[in-house]
Design a protein around this motif. Structure first.
Motif, PDB file in Angstrom:
ATOM      1  N   VAL A  17       0.829  -1.313  -0.218  1.00  0.00           N
ATOM      2  CA  VAL A  17      -0.016   0.038   0.016  1.00  0.00           C
ATOM      3  C   VAL A  17       0.967   1.240  -0.053  1.00  0.00           C
ATOM      4  CG1 VAL A  17      -1.688   1.255   1.246  1.00  0.00           C
ATOM      5  CG2 VAL A  17      -1.790  -1.054   1.147  1.00  0.00           C
ATOM      6  N   GLN A  18       2.089   1.090   0.672  1.00  0.00           N
ATOM      7  CA  GLN A  18       2.846   2.480   0.643  1.00  0.00           C
ATOM      8  C   GLN A  18       3.615   2.541  -0.688  1.00  0.00           C
ATOM      9  OE1 GLN A  18       5.729   2.440   4.226  1.00  0.00           O
ATOM     10  NE2 GLN A  18       4.646   0.411   4.805  1.00  0.00           N
ATOM     11  N   CYS A  19       3.621   1.683  -1.421  1.00  0.00           N
ATOM     12  CA  CYS A  19       4.422   1.698  -2.780  1.00  0.00           C
ATOM     13  C   CYS A  19       3.467   2.463  -3.637  1.00  0.00           C
ATOM     14  CB  CYS A  19       4.815   0.404  -3.239  1.00  0.00           C
ATOM     15  SG  CYS A  19       5.783  -0.433  -1.851  1.00  0.00           S
ATOM     16  N   LYS A  20       1.859   2.115  -3.378  1.00  0.00           N
ATOM     17  CA  LYS A  20       1.018   2.392  -4.409  1.00  0.00           C
ATOM     18  C   LYS A  20       0.851   3.729  -4.947  1.00  0.00           C
ATOM     19  CE  LYS A  20      -2.251  -1.384  -4.182  1.00  0.00           C
ATOM     20  NZ  LYS A  20      -3.470  -1.759  -3.449  1.00  0.00           N
ATOM     21  N   THR A  21       1.323   4.883  -3.971  1.00  0.00           N
ATOM     22  CA  THR A  21       1.354   6.105  -4.565  1.00  0.00           C
ATOM     23  C   THR A  21       2.026   6.356  -5.825  1.00  0.00           C
ATOM     24  OG1 THR A  21       2.226   6.286  -2.091  1.00  0.00           O
ATOM     25  CG2 THR A  21       1.497   8.384  -3.392  1.00  0.00           C
ATOM     26  N   CYS A  22       3.127   5.320  -5.911  1.00  0.00           N
ATOM     27  CA  CYS A  22       3.929   5.525  -7.130  1.00  0.00           C
ATOM     28  C   CYS A  22       3.958   4.328  -8.043  1.00  0.00           C
ATOM     29  CB  CYS A  22       5.354   5.915  -6.724  1.00  0.00           C
ATOM     30  SG  CYS A  22       5.378   7.438  -5.348  1.00  0.00           S
ATOM     31  N   HIS A  43      16.033  -6.752 -14.820  1.00  0.00           N
ATOM     32  CA  HIS A  43      17.084  -5.738 -14.772  1.00  0.00           C
ATOM     33  C   HIS A  43      16.835  -4.293 -14.399  1.00  0.00           C
ATOM     34  CE1 HIS A  43      20.149  -8.403 -16.159  1.00  0.00           C
ATOM     35  NE2 HIS A  43      19.613  -8.978 -16.706  1.00  0.00           N
ATOM     36  N   SER A  44      17.425  -3.495 -13.818  1.00  0.00           N
ATOM     37  CA  SER A  44      17.194  -2.343 -13.454  1.00  0.00           C
ATOM     38  C   SER A  44      16.868  -1.198 -14.857  1.00  0.00           C
ATOM     39  CB  SER A  44      18.056  -1.470 -12.400  1.00  0.00           C
ATOM     40  OG  SER A  44      19.292  -1.605 -13.240  1.00  0.00           O
ATOM     41  N   GLY A  45      15.930  -0.474 -14.676  1.00  0.00           N
ATOM     42  CA  GLY A  45      15.858   0.428 -15.904  1.00  0.00           C
ATOM     43  C   GLY A  45      15.409  -0.267 -17.175  1.00  0.00           C
ATOM     44  N   ALA A  55      21.013   7.271 -12.893  1.00  0.00           N
ATOM     45  CA  ALA A  55      21.499   6.605 -11.920  1.00  0.00           C
ATOM     46  C   ALA A  55      21.117   4.996 -11.835  1.00  0.00           C
ATOM     47  CB  ALA A  55      21.046   7.239 -10.642  1.00  0.00           C
ATOM     48  N   ASN A  56      19.569   5.246 -11.900  1.00  0.00           N
ATOM     49  CA  ASN A  56      19.043   3.891 -12.103  1.00  0.00           C
ATOM     50  C   ASN A  56      19.490   3.143 -13.326  1.00  0.00           C
ATOM     51  OD1 ASN A  56      16.878   2.053 -13.267  1.00  0.00           O
ATOM     52  ND2 ASN A  56      15.999   2.220 -11.249  1.00  0.00           N
ATOM     53  N   LYS A  57      19.418   3.730 -14.489  1.00  0.00           N
ATOM     54  CA  LYS A  57      19.771   3.236 -15.686  1.00  0.00           C
ATOM     55  C   LYS A  57      21.433   2.624 -15.770  1.00  0.00           C
ATOM     56  CE  LYS A  57      17.371   4.810 -19.687  1.00  0.00           C
ATOM     57  NZ  LYS A  57      17.233   5.929 -20.665  1.00  0.00           N
ATOM     58  N   TYR A 101       5.407 -10.620  -1.791  1.00  0.00           N
ATOM     59  CA  TYR A 101       4.325 -10.204  -2.548  1.00  0.00           C
ATOM     60  C   TYR A 101       4.721 -10.085  -3.949  1.00  0.00           C
ATOM     61  CZ  TYR A 101       0.731  -7.369  -4.426  1.00  0.00           C
ATOM     62  OH  TYR A 101      -0.243  -6.603  -5.096  1.00  0.00           O
ATOM     63  N   LEU A 102       5.655  -9.287  -4.221  1.00  0.00           N
ATOM     64  CA  LEU A 102       6.193  -8.925  -5.670  1.00  0.00           C
ATOM     65  C   LEU A 102       6.126 -10.166  -6.299  1.00  0.00           C
ATOM     66  CD1 LEU A 102       8.300  -5.658  -4.941  1.00  0.00           C
ATOM     67  CD2 LEU A 102       6.197  -5.791  -6.095  1.00  0.00           C
ATOM     68  N   LYS A 103       6.855 -11.147  -5.852  1.00  0.00           N
ATOM     69  CA  LYS A 103       7.083 -12.307  -6.352  1.00  0.00           C
ATOM     70  C   LYS A 103       5.933 -13.057  -7.183  1.00  0.00           C
ATOM     71  CE  LYS A 103       9.936 -15.683  -4.662  1.00  0.00           C
ATOM     72  NZ  LYS A 103      10.490 -16.352  -3.666  1.00  0.00           N
TER      73      LYS A 103
HETATM   74  C1  HEC Z   1       7.066   8.646  -3.908  1.00  0.00           C
HETATM   75  C2  HEC Z   1       7.063   7.600  -5.015  1.00  0.00           C
HETATM   76  C3  HEC Z   1       7.535   6.150  -4.722  1.00  0.00           C
HETATM   77  C4  HEC Z   1       7.128   5.093  -3.775  1.00  0.00           C
HETATM   78  C5  HEC Z   1       6.475   5.544  -2.475  1.00  0.00           C
HETATM   79  C6  HEC Z   1       7.917   3.943  -3.973  1.00  0.00           C
HETATM   80  N1  HEC Z   1       8.537   4.067  -5.319  1.00  0.00           N
HETATM   81 FE1  HEC Z   1       9.818   2.699  -6.092  1.00  0.00          FE
HETATM   82  N2  HEC Z   1      10.290   4.197  -7.568  1.00  0.00           N
HETATM   83  C7  HEC Z   1       9.856   5.442  -7.703  1.00  0.00           C
HETATM   84  C8  HEC Z   1      10.501   5.945  -9.005  1.00  0.00           C
HETATM   85  C9  HEC Z   1      10.545   7.338  -9.182  1.00  0.00           C
HETATM   86  C10 HEC Z   1      11.492   4.941  -9.479  1.00  0.00           C
HETATM   87  C11 HEC Z   1      12.424   5.168 -10.509  1.00  0.00           C
HETATM   88  C12 HEC Z   1      13.723   5.398  -9.932  1.00  0.00           C
HETATM   89  C13 HEC Z   1      14.745   6.125 -11.101  1.00  0.00           C
HETATM   90  O1  HEC Z   1      14.614   6.062 -12.153  1.00  0.00           O
HETATM   91  O2  HEC Z   1      15.721   6.713 -10.422  1.00  0.00           O
HETATM   92  C14 HEC Z   1      11.187   3.794  -8.640  1.00  0.00           C
HETATM   93  C15 HEC Z   1      11.884   2.681  -8.916  1.00  0.00           C
HETATM   94  C16 HEC Z   1      11.537   1.498  -8.264  1.00  0.00           C
HETATM   95  C17 HEC Z   1      12.433   0.182  -8.440  1.00  0.00           C
HETATM   96  C18 HEC Z   1      13.385   0.090  -9.470  1.00  0.00           C
HETATM   97  C19 HEC Z   1      12.498  -0.425 -10.975  1.00  0.00           C
HETATM   98  C20 HEC Z   1      13.454  -0.612 -12.114  1.00  0.00           C
HETATM   99  O3  HEC Z   1      12.702  -1.071 -13.270  1.00  0.00           O
HETATM  100  O4  HEC Z   1      14.570  -0.591 -12.219  1.00  0.00           O
HETATM  101  C21 HEC Z   1      11.771  -0.620  -7.649  1.00  0.00           C
HETATM  102  C22 HEC Z   1      12.297  -2.219  -7.419  1.00  0.00           C
HETATM  103  C23 HEC Z   1      10.912  -0.012  -6.813  1.00  0.00           C
HETATM  104  N3  HEC Z   1      10.895   1.206  -6.964  1.00  0.00           N
HETATM  105  C24 HEC Z   1      10.481  -0.607  -5.492  1.00  0.00           C
HETATM  106  C25 HEC Z   1       9.513   0.215  -4.847  1.00  0.00           C
HETATM  107  C26 HEC Z   1       8.652  -0.597  -3.821  1.00  0.00           C
HETATM  108  C27 HEC Z   1       8.656  -1.919  -3.446  1.00  0.00           C
HETATM  109  C28 HEC Z   1       8.096   0.541  -2.730  1.00  0.00           C
HETATM  110  C29 HEC Z   1       7.256   0.271  -1.749  1.00  0.00           C
HETATM  111  C30 HEC Z   1       7.872  -0.372  -0.780  1.00  0.00           C
HETATM  112  C31 HEC Z   1       8.423   1.815  -3.656  1.00  0.00           C
HETATM  113  N4  HEC Z   1       9.032   1.459  -4.876  1.00  0.00           N
HETATM  114  C32 HEC Z   1       7.896   2.869  -3.182  1.00  0.00           C
HETATM  115  C33 HEC Z   1       8.900   5.961  -6.805  1.00  0.00           C
HETATM  116  C34 HEC Z   1       8.303   5.526  -5.697  1.00  0.00           C
END
Ligand code: HEC
Length: 105
Positions: A17-22, A43-45, A55-57, A101-103
């Protein structure tokens, strides 16, 4: 690094739920962050229609469970310069649960 506890996917759904904002886990659907569909092992990015930070890429990370476990504690420590502003999950059990959960996604 501490060993990863055994995760519980049902509890992880609540943590998510905490991740769902984004993030959502629907394939192809990006919000503020990229879709987390099939993130474990990805893979990242690697989502083509999402605009990642450099940075992520460039991080070259594979999102194994172990890497996710470290990343999610402090995302900006694991990938300095990431635009994921989420502060992190301090509780190792919550991290293990959300990975379980993500799995399933
Ligand atoms: C405030 C918004 C926000 C929240 C909350 C958030 N994320 Fe993210 N997340 C992002 C953004 C923006 C990116 C892209 C990062 C980048 O490009 O540097 C990202 C990238 C990621 C990635 C890398 C994806 C990739 O394809 O490389 C993972 C894994 C991830 N988030 C997991 C989570 C999880 C699990 C949670 C909850 C525990 C979470 N995030 C919460 C904004 C958020």
């Amino acid at each position: 690094m501490a060993a990863m506890p055994v995760g519980n996917a049902a509890n992880g759904a609540k943590v998510f739920v905490q991740c769902k904002t984004c993030h959502v886990t629907t394939p192809g659907v990006n919000r503020i962050g990229p879709t987390l569909h099939a993130i474990v092992g990805r893979h990242s990015g690697s989502i083509p229609n999402y605009s990642y930070s450099a940075a992520n890429k460039k991080s070259g990370v594979t999102w194994t469970e172990a890497n996710l476990f470290t990343y999610l504690e402090a995302p900006r420590k694991f990938i300095p310069g990431t635009k994921m502003t989420f502060v992190g999950l301090k509780d190792p059990q919550q991290r293990a649960d959300v990975i379980a959960y993500l799995k399933t996604q």
